[in-house]
Every structure is written in structure tokens, then in C-alpha cells.
Write a protein that holds these residues in place. Structure first.
Motif, PDB file in Angstrom:
ATOM      1  N   ALA A  13      -3.115  -6.770   3.289  1.00 45.19           N
ATOM      2  CA  ALA A  13      -4.390  -7.258   3.822  1.00 45.19           C
ATOM      3  C   ALA A  13      -5.510  -6.316   3.390  1.00 45.19           C
ATOM      4  CB  ALA A  13      -4.346  -7.349   5.350  1.00 45.19           C
ATOM      5  N   PRO A  14      -6.767  -6.801   3.399  1.00 48.52           N
ATOM      6  CA  PRO A  14      -7.891  -5.947   3.016  1.00 48.52           C
ATOM      7  C   PRO A  14      -8.257  -4.912   4.068  1.00 48.52           C
ATOM      8  CG  PRO A  14      -8.674  -8.139   3.608  1.00 48.52           C
ATOM      9  CD  PRO A  14      -7.177  -8.206   3.603  1.00 48.52           C
ATOM     10  N   ASP A  15      -7.756  -5.064   5.310  1.00 46.77           N
ATOM     11  CA  ASP A  15      -8.024  -4.086   6.369  1.00 46.77           C
ATOM     12  C   ASP A  15      -6.713  -3.857   7.123  1.00 46.77           C
ATOM     13  OD1 ASP A  15      -8.684  -2.905   8.938  1.00 46.77           O
ATOM     14  OD2 ASP A  15     -10.792  -3.332   8.465  1.00 46.77           O
ATOM     15  N   LEU A  33       3.747   3.521  12.138  1.00 43.31           N
ATOM     16  CA  LEU A  33       3.057   4.104  10.988  1.00 43.31           C
ATOM     17  C   LEU A  33       4.062   4.693  10.017  1.00 43.31           C
ATOM     18  CD1 LEU A  33       0.473   5.067   9.526  1.00 43.31           C
ATOM     19  CD2 LEU A  33       0.534   7.117  10.978  1.00 43.31           C
ATOM     20  N   GLY A  34       3.987   4.249   8.754  1.00 38.31           N
ATOM     21  CA  GLY A  34       4.847   4.802   7.713  1.00 38.31           C
ATOM     22  C   GLY A  34       4.211   6.025   7.083  1.00 38.31           C
ATOM     23  N   GLY A  41      -4.395   5.303  -2.405  1.00 33.22           N
ATOM     24  CA  GLY A  41      -5.446   4.814  -1.518  1.00 33.22           C
ATOM     25  C   GLY A  41      -4.969   3.788  -0.513  1.00 33.22           C
ATOM     26  N   THR A  42      -3.656   3.769  -0.227  1.00 29.22           N
ATOM     27  CA  THR A  42      -3.121   2.801   0.722  1.00 29.22           C
ATOM     28  C   THR A  42      -2.381   3.502   1.857  1.00 29.22           C
ATOM     29  OG1 THR A  42      -1.171   2.545  -0.703  1.00 29.22           O
ATOM     30  CG2 THR A  42      -2.909   0.891  -0.914  1.00 29.22           C
ATOM     31  N   ARG A  43      -2.237   2.765   2.956  1.00 31.74           N
ATOM     32  CA  ARG A  43      -1.508   3.234   4.137  1.00 31.74           C
ATOM     33  C   ARG A  43      -0.618   2.093   4.602  1.00 31.74           C
ATOM     34  NH1 ARG A  43      -4.399   3.085   9.259  1.00 31.74           N
ATOM     35  NH2 ARG A  43      -6.247   3.216   7.922  1.00 31.74           N
ATOM     36  N   ILE A  58       0.663  -3.319   4.615  1.00 34.06           N
ATOM     37  CA  ILE A  58      -0.053  -2.369   3.768  1.00 34.06           C
ATOM     38  C   ILE A  58      -1.502  -2.809   3.554  1.00 34.06           C
ATOM     39  CG2 ILE A  58       0.694  -3.512   1.637  1.00 34.06           C
ATOM     40  CD1 ILE A  58       0.869  -0.717   0.333  1.00 34.06           C
ATOM     41  N   GLY A  59      -2.377  -1.828   3.455  1.00 32.07           N
ATOM     42  CA  GLY A  59      -3.778  -2.096   3.178  1.00 32.07           C
ATOM     43  C   GLY A  59      -4.468  -0.801   2.790  1.00 32.07           C
TER      44      GLY A  59
END
Length: 208
Positions: A13-15, A33-34, A41-43, A58-59
Motif C-alpha cells: 500500500a502507499p501508506d 512490526l517486522g 525505503g520500506t517498512r 509493506i509500504g
């Protein structure tokens, strides 16, 4: 039918914060939370799917970053959540890539990736790219976790995977790639999409 080599599904997703909130409200389960992907630049956040498979949400780590949203899994083009990819874990990733290429499908080069967990641990693994430029990303990426502990060894909430299927305008081409990779997916003719059905505390839900 669920492919026995399935490692994880990717829900992008974008957010990421909005995705986690809406997912928790929809399912009744809050993913864990991984961590942050180093240099990407991703979480991500994780939930188990049963057995040795899991769901990755992921986003962008920072949706307001001046460099813009990351291209990983097409996040920079998304306007809402999407089941963007699936990943399988073959017993020998090099042999799988070699065999697939010999049979006419190139899954891409194996490259290194890593993620920093919330406690600071660096996890490193290898992955082929999700080939969004071919077959609309519906052929799976391949992963080798090396010596990293698999995410399902952590205490993840579990939302059992009931089914996984794909839709593609050229099912024969997609099925040929799947055979080259020696994996299976139920495929129906239609607009490109992955569809997963999960059992949740709030009832069965469908991700696309």
C-alpha cells in the motif's frame, strides 16, 4: 489448493500505517512490526498464514520522504492496498533459476536483501525480483533465507490461508512459467490479480 513451497504473500500500500490500521479493523488481528528494509525505503508488518507461510504488509517507511515512494512491488504506482506478489521458497534457488531458464522462463537474477528488526538485528536473505514487467507480477519471486531465522519462528498472530488463486488474461503463458518454476497456482482468465482468502476472527476475508 495452496502451493506447499509458499513462503509469503505481499500486501502492499502507499501508506503502511493506514494499511496496518485498516487491516487490524477488518480482521480483528494486529500484525507485528517486522522492521525496515535496509536501503529500500520500506517498512513491513507480519502475520502468519499457517504452517511455514506468512503475510507481509509493506509500504513506504516514510510516506512523506522527499525522494518519493519506493518502486518496490510497484508501491510508487499504488493508490490503495493491493495483493502485489507471492514468494516461494525452493529447496535449491540456484537450481530452480537454472531449470526455469532452460524451460523458457527467466525469473531474474538472485540478489541480496536485508531487514533491520525492531531490536536492531540485521536479517539477510536472497531473492529473485518480482517480475512485474512480465506476466503482471503473477509468477512468484524465489527466496533463500540463508541462515536468517524464518519470520514464522517469531510469535506471529495467525490468519489461516484458505485459498490462493490468480487471474490473468493469458492463463497459458502464466501456467507455462509456473511449470518452469515447478510451482502450482489456480489460474483463471481475467484481469491480472492475485486473490487470497483468509480465516480471521471477524470471518473470512478476501485480499486482492
Amino acid at each position: 489448493m495452496t502451493e506447499p513451497l509458499l513462503d509469503h504473500l505481499v500486501y502492499a500500500a502507499p501508506d503502511i500505517d493506514e494499511l496496518v490500521t485498516s487491516f487490524a479493523e477488518r480482521t480483528g488481528v494486529k500484525p507485528v512490526l517486522g522492521g525496515r528494509h535496509v536501503g529500500r525505503g520500506t517498512r513491513n508488518y507480519l502475520a502468519g498464514l499457517g504452517g511455514n507461510a506468512y503475510l507481509e504488509l509493506i509500504g513506504p517507511d516514510d510516506p512523506e520522504a522527499p525522494e518519493g515512494k519506493p518502486a518496490t512491488f510497484g508501491i510508487d504506482r499504488l493508490t490503495g492496498p493491493r495483493l502485489a506478489a507471492w514468494v516461494v521458497r525452493p529447496p535449491d534457488i540456484e537450481a530452480t533459476v537454472e531449470r526455469a531458464r532452460a524451460e523458457g522462463y527467466d525469473p531474474g537474477d538472485i540478489g541480496p536483501l536485508s531487514r533491520r528488526t525492531p531490536d536492531g538485528t540485521l536479517l539477510e536473505w536472497r531473492l529473485t525480483p518480482n517480475r512485474g514487467d512480465r506476466l503482471d507480477g503473477l509468477a512468484p519471486a524465489l527466496i533463500d533465507w540463508l541462515d536468517a531465522p524464518h519470520p514464522t519462528t517469531n510469535d506471529l498472530p495467525v490468519l489461516p490461508l484458505v485459498s490462493l488463486r490468480g487471474f490473468h488474461p493469458d492463463p497459458a503463458a502464466l501456467l507455462a512459467a509456473l511449470r518452469a518454476l515447478d510451482v502450482e497456482l489456480d489460474v483463471t482468465e481475467g484481469a491480472p490479480a492475485l486473490e487470497a482468502v483468509l480465516d480471521t476472527p471477524n470471518g473470512r476475508i478476501t485480499l486482492r
